[in-house]
Design a protein around this motif. Sequence first.
Motif, mmCIF file in Angstrom:
data_model
loop_
_atom_site.group_PDB
_atom_site.id
_atom_site.type_symbol
_atom_site.label_atom_id
_atom_site.label_comp_id
_atom_site.label_asym_id
_atom_site.label_seq_id
_atom_site.Cartn_x
_atom_site.Cartn_y
_atom_site.Cartn_z
ATOM 1 N N GLU A 140 0.671 -1.329 0.089
ATOM 2 C CA GLU A 140 0.069 0.074 0.076
ATOM 3 C C GLU A 140 0.885 1.423 -0.085
ATOM 4 O O GLU A 140 0.469 2.097 -0.689
ATOM 5 N N ARG B 172 -12.065 5.259 4.791
ATOM 6 C CA ARG B 172 -11.423 4.976 6.095
ATOM 7 C C ARG B 172 -11.752 5.611 7.254
ATOM 8 O O ARG B 172 -11.239 6.769 7.517
ATOM 9 N N ARG C 49 -19.252 7.810 8.637
ATOM 10 C CA ARG C 49 -19.004 8.285 7.246
ATOM 11 C C ARG C 49 -19.278 9.785 7.204
ATOM 12 O O ARG C 49 -19.914 10.409 8.124
ATOM 13 N N VAL D 248 -8.644 7.644 -1.701
ATOM 14 C CA VAL D 248 -8.699 6.905 -0.368
ATOM 15 C C VAL D 248 -8.977 8.235 0.639
ATOM 16 O O VAL D 248 -8.500 9.417 0.383
ATOM 17 N N ASN E 91 -16.071 3.306 -5.804
ATOM 18 C CA ASN E 91 -14.657 2.992 -5.907
ATOM 19 C C ASN E 91 -13.795 4.131 -5.052
ATOM 20 O O ASN E 91 -12.846 4.536 -5.391
ATOM 21 N N ALA F 213 -2.509 7.210 -6.071
ATOM 22 C CA ALA F 213 -3.742 7.571 -5.535
ATOM 23 C C ALA F 213 -3.754 9.122 -5.042
ATOM 24 O O ALA F 213 -2.891 9.660 -4.958
ATOM 25 N N TYR G 57 -19.807 4.880 -1.556
ATOM 26 C CA TYR G 57 -18.422 4.957 -1.582
ATOM 27 C C TYR G 57 -17.855 3.452 -2.348
ATOM 28 O O TYR G 57 -17.035 3.640 -3.002
ATOM 29 N N ALA G 58 -18.419 2.435 -1.995
ATOM 30 C CA ALA G 58 -18.178 1.271 -2.933
ATOM 31 C C ALA G 58 -18.529 1.358 -4.397
ATOM 32 O O ALA G 58 -17.826 0.805 -5.054
ATOM 33 N N GLU H 53 -12.408 4.568 -1.430
ATOM 34 C CA GLU H 53 -11.799 3.850 0.005
ATOM 35 C C GLU H 53 -12.031 4.663 1.191
ATOM 36 O O GLU H 53 -11.258 5.645 1.153
ATOM 37 N N ARG I 154 -7.185 5.473 -8.005
ATOM 38 C CA ARG I 154 -7.495 5.274 -6.373
ATOM 39 C C ARG I 154 -7.794 6.660 -5.823
ATOM 40 O O ARG I 154 -7.037 7.518 -5.960
#
Length: 113
Positions: free
Chosen positions: A3, A81, A44, A36, A77, A9, A73-74, A79, A34
């Motif tokens: 990662e 956290r 959230r 993040v 795409n 990203a 979010y899914a 991520e 990507r």
Amino acid sequence: MSESEASDAIVIVGASLSGAKAAEALRAKGYDGRIVLVGEEPHRPYERPPLSKDYLIGKSERDKAFVHEESWYAENNVELRTGTKVASIDRSGHQVRLADASRIGYSKLLLAT
């Protein structure tokens, strides 16, 4: 590739209204790399005015305060956290170090705290 080595990203520090909207705008403008979104809070991203003016006084449901549905979010795409604290930023190494000592590499970094 670990990662920390994944440097393509866009990392957004701050799972806030502005952080969530930045991720949304990136996808709307066609960015397909990507993303993040990192936030220290356990929830959230949510909007504070609807939370304080509607939900807390019983005028609306809790879910109305969130910026996006949990599934967004899914589906996009991104991520997400939550409950994740950023401990430091290594600008020269293009990495964000998290409180658990893990790292996320980035090509672009947005601070939305």
